[in-house]
Motif scaffolding. Structure first.
Motif, PDB file in Angstrom:
ATOM      1  N   MET A 173       0.809  -1.384   0.542  1.00 24.48           N
ATOM      2  CA  MET A 173      -0.152   0.037   0.364  1.00 24.48           C
ATOM      3  C   MET A 173       1.158   1.392  -0.510  1.00 24.48           C
ATOM      4  SD  MET A 173      -2.366  -1.037   2.793  1.00 24.48           S
ATOM      5  CE  MET A 173      -3.971   0.855   2.826  1.00 24.48           C
ATOM      6  N   GLU A 174       0.292   2.497  -0.828  1.00 19.40           N
ATOM      7  CA  GLU A 174       1.443   3.299  -0.859  1.00 19.40           C
ATOM      8  C   GLU A 174      -0.269   4.659  -0.857  1.00 19.40           C
ATOM      9  OE1 GLU A 174       3.839   3.443  -4.033  1.00 19.40           O
ATOM     10  OE2 GLU A 174       5.456   3.579  -3.072  1.00 19.40           O
ATOM     11  N   ILE A 175      -0.075   5.562  -0.479  1.00 14.86           N
ATOM     12  CA  ILE A 175      -1.155   6.172   0.375  1.00 14.86           C
ATOM     13  C   ILE A 175      -0.709   7.352  -0.245  1.00 14.86           C
ATOM     14  CG2 ILE A 175      -3.250   6.933   1.174  1.00 14.86           C
ATOM     15  CD1 ILE A 175      -2.484   4.475   3.235  1.00 14.86           C
ATOM     16  N   PRO A 176      -0.882   8.004  -1.287  1.00 10.05           N
ATOM     17  CA  PRO A 176      -0.272  10.298  -1.650  1.00 10.05           C
ATOM     18  C   PRO A 176      -1.452  10.427  -0.300  1.00 10.05           C
ATOM     19  CG  PRO A 176      -2.500   8.875  -2.948  1.00 10.05           C
ATOM     20  CD  PRO A 176      -2.501   7.913  -1.874  1.00 10.05           C
ATOM     21  N   PHE A 177      -0.310  11.107   0.054  1.00 10.60           N
ATOM     22  CA  PHE A 177      -0.219  12.534   0.736  1.00 10.60           C
ATOM     23  C   PHE A 177      -0.195  13.875   0.282  1.00 10.60           C
ATOM     24  CE2 PHE A 177       0.350  13.863   5.914  1.00 10.60           C
ATOM     25  CZ  PHE A 177      -1.469  14.577   5.590  1.00 10.60           C
ATOM     26  N   GLU A 178      -0.268  14.647   0.364  1.00 14.14           N
ATOM     27  CA  GLU A 178      -0.143  16.013   0.398  1.00 14.14           C
ATOM     28  C   GLU A 178       0.632  16.656   1.532  1.00 14.14           C
ATOM     29  OE1 GLU A 178      -1.882  18.856  -3.212  1.00 14.14           O
ATOM     30  OE2 GLU A 178      -1.213  19.456  -1.113  1.00 14.14           O
ATOM     31  N   TRP A 214      -8.252   2.266   3.446  1.00 16.95           N
ATOM     32  CA  TRP A 214      -7.809   1.093   2.850  1.00 16.95           C
ATOM     33  C   TRP A 214      -9.511   1.036   2.778  1.00 16.95           C
ATOM     34  CZ3 TRP A 214      -5.488  -1.830   5.852  1.00 16.95           C
ATOM     35  CH2 TRP A 214      -3.810  -1.856   6.032  1.00 16.95           C
ATOM     36  N   LYS A 215     -10.437   1.962   2.092  1.00 12.67           N
ATOM     37  CA  LYS A 215     -11.615   1.164   1.445  1.00 12.67           C
ATOM     38  C   LYS A 215     -12.198   1.017   0.264  1.00 12.67           C
ATOM     39  CE  LYS A 215     -16.646   3.494   1.485  1.00 12.67           C
ATOM     40  NZ  LYS A 215     -17.154   4.570   0.675  1.00 12.67           N
ATOM     41  N   LYS A 216     -10.558   1.236   0.036  1.00 14.59           N
ATOM     42  CA  LYS A 216     -10.674   0.236  -1.398  1.00 14.59           C
ATOM     43  C   LYS A 216     -10.338  -1.013  -1.206  1.00 14.59           C
ATOM     44  CE  LYS A 216      -8.693   4.294  -3.911  1.00 14.59           C
ATOM     45  NZ  LYS A 216      -7.163   4.326  -3.790  1.00 14.59           N
ATOM     46  N   GLU A 217      -9.551  -1.518  -0.026  1.00 18.30           N
ATOM     47  CA  GLU A 217      -9.257  -3.313   0.437  1.00 18.30           C
ATOM     48  C   GLU A 217     -10.271  -3.835   1.022  1.00 18.30           C
ATOM     49  OE1 GLU A 217      -6.464  -3.885  -0.880  1.00 18.30           O
ATOM     50  OE2 GLU A 217      -4.690  -2.268  -1.156  1.00 18.30           O
ATOM     51  N   THR A 218     -11.455  -3.086   1.569  1.00 23.25           N
ATOM     52  CA  THR A 218     -12.259  -3.468   1.661  1.00 23.25           C
ATOM     53  C   THR A 218     -13.164  -4.477   1.573  1.00 23.25           C
ATOM     54  OG1 THR A 218     -14.158  -1.921   0.919  1.00 23.25           O
ATOM     55  CG2 THR A 218     -13.204  -1.524   3.562  1.00 23.25           C
ATOM     56  N   PRO A 219     -13.373  -4.794   0.514  1.00 24.53           N
ATOM     57  CA  PRO A 219     -13.827  -6.078  -0.596  1.00 24.53           C
ATOM     58  C   PRO A 219     -13.027  -6.985  -0.147  1.00 24.53           C
ATOM     59  CG  PRO A 219     -14.052  -3.792  -2.169  1.00 24.53           C
ATOM     60  CD  PRO A 219     -13.585  -3.826  -0.444  1.00 24.53           C
ATOM     61  N   LEU A 220     -11.275  -7.702  -0.289  1.00 24.52           N
ATOM     62  CA  LEU A 220     -10.324  -8.399  -0.191  1.00 24.52           C
ATOM     63  C   LEU A 220     -10.602  -8.064   1.700  1.00 24.52           C
ATOM     64  CD1 LEU A 220      -8.149  -9.712  -0.793  1.00 24.52           C
ATOM     65  CD2 LEU A 220      -6.445  -7.959  -0.207  1.00 24.52           C
ATOM     66  N   VAL A 470     -19.689  -6.151   3.281  1.00 20.42           N
ATOM     67  CA  VAL A 470     -18.676  -5.378   3.685  1.00 20.42           C
ATOM     68  C   VAL A 470     -19.480  -4.148   4.163  1.00 20.42           C
ATOM     69  CG1 VAL A 470     -17.160  -2.279   2.653  1.00 20.42           C
ATOM     70  CG2 VAL A 470     -17.025  -4.898   1.696  1.00 20.42           C
ATOM     71  N   LYS A 471     -20.313  -4.167   3.105  1.00 23.41           N
ATOM     72  CA  LYS A 471     -21.578  -2.868   4.701  1.00 23.41           C
ATOM     73  C   LYS A 471     -22.157  -3.411   5.935  1.00 23.41           C
ATOM     74  CE  LYS A 471     -25.293  -0.007   4.222  1.00 23.41           C
ATOM     75  NZ  LYS A 471     -26.218  -0.483   5.600  1.00 23.41           N
ATOM     76  N   GLU A 472     -21.988  -4.887   5.659  1.00 23.08           N
ATOM     77  CA  GLU A 472     -22.756  -5.657   7.240  1.00 23.08           C
ATOM     78  C   GLU A 472     -21.421  -4.907   7.788  1.00 23.08           C
ATOM     79  OE1 GLU A 472     -25.985  -8.243   6.431  1.00 23.08           O
ATOM     80  OE2 GLU A 472     -24.066  -9.266   5.113  1.00 23.08           O
ATOM     81  N   LEU A 473     -20.450  -5.613   8.177  1.00 22.86           N
ATOM     82  CA  LEU A 473     -18.879  -5.461   8.841  1.00 22.86           C
ATOM     83  C   LEU A 473     -19.160  -3.834   9.139  1.00 22.86           C
ATOM     84  CD1 LEU A 473     -16.759  -7.524   6.807  1.00 22.86           C
ATOM     85  CD2 LEU A 473     -17.760  -8.139   9.114  1.00 22.86           C
ATOM     86  N   CYS A 474     -19.192  -2.739   7.885  1.00 26.33           N
ATOM     87  CA  CYS A 474     -18.907  -1.446   8.709  1.00 26.33           C
ATOM     88  C   CYS A 474     -19.564  -1.007   9.537  1.00 26.33           C
ATOM     89  CB  CYS A 474     -18.645  -0.516   7.345  1.00 26.33           C
ATOM     90  SG  CYS A 474     -17.677  -0.399   6.534  1.00 26.33           S
ATOM     91  N   LEU A 489     -18.818  11.194  20.189  1.00 26.87           N
ATOM     92  CA  LEU A 489     -17.765  11.524  19.180  1.00 26.87           C
ATOM     93  C   LEU A 489     -18.665  11.613  17.860  1.00 26.87           C
ATOM     94  CD1 LEU A 489     -15.051   8.352  18.781  1.00 26.87           C
ATOM     95  CD2 LEU A 489     -15.198  10.837  19.931  1.00 26.87           C
ATOM     96  N   SER A 490     -17.852  12.692  17.349  1.00 30.50           N
ATOM     97  CA  SER A 490     -18.658  13.511  16.042  1.00 30.50           C
ATOM     98  C   SER A 490     -18.322  12.572  14.739  1.00 30.50           C
ATOM     99  CB  SER A 490     -18.299  15.034  15.182  1.00 30.50           C
ATOM    100  OG  SER A 490     -16.724  14.832  15.307  1.00 30.50           O
ATOM    101  N   SER A 491     -17.057  11.715  15.184  1.00 27.83           N
ATOM    102  CA  SER A 491     -16.895  10.534  13.814  1.00 27.83           C
ATOM    103  C   SER A 491     -16.547   9.324  14.251  1.00 27.83           C
ATOM    104  CB  SER A 491     -16.542  10.675  13.057  1.00 27.83           C
ATOM    105  OG  SER A 491     -15.095  11.477  13.209  1.00 27.83           O
ATOM    106  N   TYR A 492     -16.851   8.192  13.613  1.00 30.32           N
ATOM    107  CA  TYR A 492     -16.445   6.968  14.301  1.00 30.32           C
ATOM    108  C   TYR A 492     -15.801   6.631  12.990  1.00 30.32           C
ATOM    109  CZ  TYR A 492     -19.296   7.588  17.621  1.00 30.32           C
ATOM    110  OH  TYR A 492     -19.857   8.081  18.486  1.00 30.32           O
ATOM    111  N   SER A 493     -15.315   4.986  13.048  1.00 29.20           N
ATOM    112  CA  SER A 493     -14.161   4.378  12.268  1.00 29.20           C
ATOM    113  C   SER A 493     -14.839   3.546  11.529  1.00 29.20           C
ATOM    114  CB  SER A 493     -12.771   4.464  12.534  1.00 29.20           C
ATOM    115  OG  SER A 493     -11.793   3.597  12.330  1.00 29.20           O
ATOM    116  N   PRO A 494     -15.382   3.263  10.628  1.00 33.68           N
ATOM    117  CA  PRO A 494     -15.953   1.817  10.704  1.00 33.68           C
ATOM    118  C   PRO A 494     -15.704   1.099   9.827  1.00 33.68           C
ATOM    119  CG  PRO A 494     -17.122   3.544   9.346  1.00 33.68           C
ATOM    120  CD  PRO A 494     -16.194   4.308  10.073  1.00 33.68           C
ATOM    121  N   THR A 495     -14.161   1.428   9.051  1.00 34.81           N
ATOM    122  CA  THR A 495     -13.912   0.649   7.978  1.00 34.81           C
ATOM    123  C   THR A 495     -12.568  -0.257   9.289  1.00 34.81           C
ATOM    124  OG1 THR A 495     -12.523   2.181   7.249  1.00 34.81           O
ATOM    125  CG2 THR A 495     -14.169   1.133   6.026  1.00 34.81           C
TER     126      THR A 495
END
Ligand SMILES: [Zn+2]
Length: 589
Positions: A173-178, A214-220, A470-474, A489-495
């Motif tokens: 994995m390589e994640i683009p980040f500015e 990570w979302k891209k990898e969720t089906p795997l 994937v959706k059920e796991l999230c 919290l105002s946001s969670y980390s479903p993946t």
């Protein structure tokens, strides 16, 4: 006093990964394993069996000793290919030893109770009767040895292989980040450092980039996770086990009642931590904390540094107040080159402590660059080394403690130093950031790990019926997080189920609750040390010495008179942490 910052491994084997001493040692060990394998049979007499059990422990010690050396070599130089080869060789020997154990355990099960008792009464085995009983009982509840062996063989290219997919996927994995006007391609590890940036905008961007990658990898990972759980559930079903927690509780030598008592005390006390989270949100200038704010540093956070020698002196001084024996041990370890702390390239990140049982010594690995969290890590790892030191004269099987008590001595040592640092902080900002660190640590165990535990138990229940999408796991993950964090919290980390390594580890099931247990158990012990003063030291040592010789309930009852299946012990540990929360709230009011 100058303390060496580079460890001494030559004491064990001269010449690093190309050591001829080590080569010789491994060869000798292999011969011993083969000899042992040949002498293991279903028709051993009692005397032969005793002999076999003594020898199998000798081999265990040698393999641990060798593995410790190799892990030190790999850590001090991540490019050491010889070390990697040695690792492969030792894994092979370990697998052979595992097969010997399957045979031995099958023999245990076949023995009549009277015969078994006779074996346990043998003076050479007096130290390890708990461990032998445990193995016999566990084997009796499993499938026939031939079937268990087959399952273990199939697991190599099935179960464990699914677990390996995680490492492969993360590795590529390589994640683009500015950053600084250019787009960098970061590894997940590099990017996760940005998640604790002081700048909220950076944190927010980093967490978005992280989640997208990570979302891209969720089906795997939905596939691999469903297979992992499916494999485990099928094996459990074949053994006639209904409860998915049966195996993890067995491994951790604890009762369900204990686990329930611990979580219920944590749940009842959560509102206090919501106050802390509210206050932290105010300090960060936001309405509600987002997932990526929880472990963010305070805006006023100090950058105080402390030199290595001063840190060593400080740790020894504070250990001495609680336990002079621990302080004396620490002085020797620091002086005699037990610690690799130098900040230089080529070392792997992180810290660990590993023991060399044949030499009755330990080695600690870390990279020290002067932060307060480095000081805490050093104290933590020294605690592990002390645990090993207390156990050094026990039989090998009586040294193998479970994961949930593995962190007792380390957390205890770390807490001594963390408390002292807060008390001695020269400025208010430093004091506040140290306090905040302590409470944060508690929140990780009480909420983050709790969410993982809730998710995993529910996932396994649901998986009994069908594969989850994937959706059920999230959805399941977000629900678990909302519950564990009390909807604060105002946001969670479903993946999280995809990116947290622990869900993909196949060596140990349910790699979550033992962390929380270890932490709170240790704080409870620390609370008793504060109450009892000097008289506690020997009780503490006796407790550590028994960590691999009884269940956790027996351990607590025998050495500190606490009943872990009831809430009192857990609440008294909790009260100590709540004092920190109260102080933080008072200082920031
Ligand atoms: Zn640890």
């Amino acid at each position: 006093m100058k303390y060496p910052q580079v460890w001494d491994l030559d004491t064990f084997f001269k010449g690093g990964s190309q050591s001829s001493d080590f080569q010789h040692f491994v060869k000798e060990t292999e011969e011993l394993v083969d000899k042992l394998f040949a002498s293991t049979s279903a028709k051993m007499t009692l005397a032969q069996l005793v002999n076999e059990l003594v020898n199998v422990q000798k081999v265990m010690q040698r393999l641990r000793h060798g593995a410790a050396f190799v892990s030190c070599l790999k850590a001090q130089n991540v490019k050491d290919e010889h070390a990697v080869q040695w690792q492969g060789k030792l894994n092979e020997l370990q697998a052979k030893l595992q097969n010997i154990w399957v045979e031995l355990e099958a023999t245990f099960v076949r023995m009549e109770d009277g015969e078994w008792q006779e074996l346990l009464n043998h003076p050479q085995l007096s130290d390890i009767t708990f461990s032998l009983n445990e193995r016999r009982q566990a084997a009796a509840e499993k499938l026939a040895p031939e079937q268990e062996k087959l399952a273990a063989q199939l697991a190599v290219d099935g179960y464990h292989a699914w677990g390996e997919v995680y490492n492969q996927a993360v590795g590529r994995m390589e994640i683009p980040f500015e950053e600084g006007g250019e787009t960098k391609r970061l590894s997940p590890g590099q990017l996760s450092n940005r998640l604790s940036s002081k700048d909220r905008k950076v944190r927010k961007r980093a967490s978005k980039a992280y989640a997208e990658a990570w979302k891209k990898e969720t089906p795997l990972f939905a596939s691999t996770l469903n297979h992992l759980a499916g494999f485990r559930l099928n094996l459990y079903r074949a053994r006639g086990w209904n409860d998915v927690l049966k195996e993890p509780l067995l491994i951790n030598r604890m009762k369900r009642k204990t686990l329930d008592a611990m979580w219920s005390v944590i749940n009842e006390n959560k509102p206090k931590f919501y106050e802390f989270m509210d206050r932290k949100a105010k300090l960060l200038g936001v309405d509600k904390l987002a997932m990526h704010d929880i472990h963010a540093p305070l805006p006023s956070g100090g950058n105080e540094k402390i030199a290595y020698d001063d840190a060593c002196e400080l740790i020894i001084r504070h250990f001495r107040k609680v336990s002079p024996k621990l302080a004396r041990f620490t002085e020797g370890a620091l002086r005699d080159g037990w610690v690799e702390a130098e900040d230089r390239p080529g070392k792997r990140p992180g810290g660990f402590c590993t023991s060399f049982p044949l030499a009755k010594q330990s080695r600690i690995f870390m990279t020290y660059n002067g932060t307060m969290s480095n000081v805490a890590t050093l104290a933590h790892e020294l605690g592990h080394a002390y645990h090993g030191y207390c156990l050094k004269d026990k039989a090998p099987l009586a040294q193998r403690y479970a994961m949930n008590v593995a962190e007792t001595a380390s957390t205890f040592a770390e807490t001594i130093v963390a408390d002292a640092l807060v008390q001695e902080a020269k400025t208010e900002t430093l004091k506040l950031s140290l306090l905040e660190n302590k409470v944060n640590r508690a929140i990780a165990f009480f909420m983050n790990i709790h969410a993982r535990f809730l998710f995993e138990t529910r996932f396994y229940e649901a998986r009994k019926q069908k594969r989850l999408s994937v959706k059920e796991l999230c959805d399941l993950m977000e629900e678990a997080q909302r519950e564990a964090y009390g909807n604060q919290l105002s946001s969670y980390s479903p993946t999280l189920w995809a990116h947290k390594l622990h869900f993909h580890i196949t060596g140990v099931p349910f790699y979550n609750f033992p962390y929380t247990f270890g932490y709170l158990f240790s704080i409870g012990i620390y609370q008793l040390a504060l109450e009892k003063g000097a008289s506690f030291e020997d009780d503490y040592i006796a407790l550590l010495q028994d960590t691999a010789s009884m269940t956790v309930e027996e351990l607590a009852l025998k050495h500190v008179g606490a009943d872990l299946t009831k809430r009192d012990f857990w609440q008294s540990a909790m009260d100590l942490i709540i004092k920190d929360v109260d102080l933080f709230l008072e200082m920031t009011s």
